[in-house]
Scaffold this motif. Structure first.
Motif, short mmCIF file in Angstrom:
data_model
loop_
_atom_site.label_atom_id
_atom_site.label_comp_id
_atom_site.label_asym_id
_atom_site.label_seq_id
_atom_site.Cartn_x
_atom_site.Cartn_y
_atom_site.Cartn_z
N MET A 73 -1.26 3.88 8.60
CA MET A 73 -0.44 3.24 9.63
C MET A 73 -1.10 3.33 11.00
SD MET A 73 2.19 1.59 10.63
CE MET A 73 3.34 1.57 9.25
N LEU A 74 -1.60 4.50 11.35
CA LEU A 74 -2.18 4.70 12.67
C LEU A 74 -3.53 4.02 12.82
CD1 LEU A 74 -1.38 8.46 13.36
CD2 LEU A 74 -0.37 6.49 14.51
N THR A 75 -4.43 4.29 11.87
CA THR A 75 -5.83 3.92 12.07
C THR A 75 -6.18 2.52 11.59
OG1 THR A 75 -6.54 4.84 9.93
CG2 THR A 75 -6.48 6.34 11.81
N VAL A 76 -5.36 1.97 10.71
CA VAL A 76 -5.66 0.63 10.18
C VAL A 76 -4.59 -0.37 10.63
CG1 VAL A 76 -6.13 -0.77 8.13
CG2 VAL A 76 -6.85 1.63 8.20
N ILE A 116 -4.09 2.66 21.78
CA ILE A 116 -3.98 1.35 21.14
C ILE A 116 -3.01 1.40 19.95
CG2 ILE A 116 -5.26 -0.36 19.76
CD1 ILE A 116 -5.97 -0.72 22.57
N THR A 117 -2.93 2.55 19.27
CA THR A 117 -2.13 2.62 18.05
C THR A 117 -0.66 2.27 18.28
OG1 THR A 117 -1.75 5.00 18.36
CG2 THR A 117 -3.64 4.35 17.00
N ALA A 146 0.83 -1.21 0.00
CA ALA A 146 0.00 0.00 0.00
C ALA A 146 0.86 1.25 0.00
CB ALA A 146 -0.93 0.00 1.21
N PHE A 147 1.94 1.25 0.78
CA PHE A 147 2.79 2.43 0.86
C PHE A 147 3.51 2.73 -0.46
CE2 PHE A 147 3.64 3.02 5.69
CZ PHE A 147 2.28 3.10 5.89
N LEU A 148 3.71 1.72 -1.30
CA LEU A 148 4.33 1.94 -2.60
C LEU A 148 3.29 2.28 -3.67
CD1 LEU A 148 6.98 -0.93 -2.67
CD2 LEU A 148 7.37 1.49 -2.21
N ILE A 149 2.16 1.58 -3.62
CA ILE A 149 1.17 1.74 -4.67
C ILE A 149 0.42 3.07 -4.57
CG2 ILE A 149 -1.02 0.82 -5.57
CD1 ILE A 149 0.05 -1.98 -4.88
N LEU A 150 0.03 3.48 -3.37
CA LEU A 150 -0.79 4.68 -3.23
C LEU A 150 -0.09 5.96 -3.71
CD1 LEU A 150 -2.63 3.95 0.14
CD2 LEU A 150 -3.52 3.78 -2.19
N ALA A 188 2.76 11.44 2.67
CA ALA A 188 3.04 11.05 4.06
C ALA A 188 1.76 11.00 4.88
CB ALA A 188 4.04 12.02 4.69
N ARG A 189 0.84 11.94 4.64
CA ARG A 189 -0.43 11.93 5.37
C ARG A 189 -1.26 10.69 5.04
NH1 ARG A 189 -0.32 17.75 4.69
NH2 ARG A 189 -1.54 17.61 2.76
#
Length: 309
Positions: A156-159, A292-293, A127-131, A149-150
């Motif tokens: 990263m945080l919410t999922v 939790i994150t 995901a970090f490469l494709i998006l 980055a956002r």
């Protein structure tokens, strides 16, 4: 698992009943405007805790699939809150659509099917490469690095981070895996509650007014120590010895604090007090899951590397 969980659930419901009774008494006695507002906020928080305990406890009783679905929904709500406050441009819209309706559901399907290998790398690699690659197709290069980055940080945080809580259901430790999730949630959430209580009772020295004006050193120390004590006493829910439970709960408490602290810093940067308003007295879903994150991934990997067969 059923008897242990029932015992813990009964204890939590008993504490909530006591808290509700105290809140009722304080509400009758409060007269000053400041104390009335404080008691009103306290009672709102207690009412919300009744609902949250009922939903979480019900999901645990219904089984692993219900827990995964619950956390997938919570991640969706948290990601929505993140992007409601975070500025975006037209060039981000396709990446955001894919984040909500492709990356998030696929990630939780991998979790639900216990495909750990792909679950662990799907977001931080693919995901970090494709998006960002998808985002370049719009031709919008204005603040491209910050915007990418956002997108990545929101996922990263919410999922990704939050999903490590239900990912505990994957682990085989000789202890019912659902109890590990219960243990994590109890220690993290009680740490937040105890910090709030100790801060209200004894708090004098602000920890970092620019980031979190309400946090005090007394609240952090008293709340953290109280949560670690509870985590140690609940070692029977885990494969840990009492000493190991004390060490692991310390990691959970410290990580949980910094999770909340980092999310508070992001809120201040966005000039927001809360992430949302869906939970009375608490703010948004992400306000309740901020600890939790950071705590969930650390706890998951500690258990996986040191306590699984």
């Amino acid at each position: 698992m059923t008897s242990l969980f029932a015992l813990v659930l009964a204890a939590i419901l008993g504490l909530l009943a006591v808290a509700s009774a105290i809140g009722f008494i304080l509400q009758r006695r409060a007269t000053e405007p400041g104390s009335v507002a404080t008691v009103h906020n306290l009672n709102a928080r207690i009412r919300s805790w009744w609902i949250m305990v009922a939903i979480f406890g019900g999901a645990i009783l219904l089984g692993d699939t219900a827990v995964v679905i619950l956390f997938a929904f919570l991640s969706f709500m948290a990601l929505r809150e993140f992007w409601t406050l975070t500025p975006s441009r037209r060039g981000d819209h396709l990446a955001l659509f894919l984040s909500f309706f492709v990356v998030l559901p696929v990630h939780y399907v991998l979790l639900g099917t216990l495909w750990y290998g792909l679950f662990a790398i799907f977001i931080p690699v693919y995901a970090f490469l494709i998006l960002p690659a998808v985002a370049t197709q719009t031709g919008d290069v204005n603040e491209f690095l910050a915007r990418s980055a956002r997108v990545q940080w929101g996922l990263m945080l919410t999922v990704y981070s939050i999903s490590h809580a239900p990912a505990l259901l994957m682990l085989q430790t000789g202890t019912p895996s659902a109890l590990l999730l219960v243990y994590l949630v109890i220690v993290v959430q009680l740490s937040d509650v105890f910090q709030y209580v100790w801060g209200k009772l004894l708090g004098k020295h602000r920890f970092s007014p620019n980031i979190s004006p309400s946090k005090t050193l007394e609240g952090l120390i008293g709340g953290g120590a109280s949560a670690i004590l509870v985590g140690t006493l609940l070692y029977r829910l885990t494969p840990f010895s009492p000493l190991q439970a004390a060490a692991v709960s310390t990691v959970i408490v410290v990580a949980g604090f910094f999770g909340g602290f980092v999310l508070s810093a992001i809120k201040r940067d966005l000039n927001a007090k809360d992430w949302g308003y869906v939970i009375e007295g608490h703010g948004g879903v992400l306000d309740r899951l901020d600890s939790i994150t950071f705590a969930a991934p650390l706890f998951f990997h500690i258990v996986r590397y040191w306590f699984t067969a």
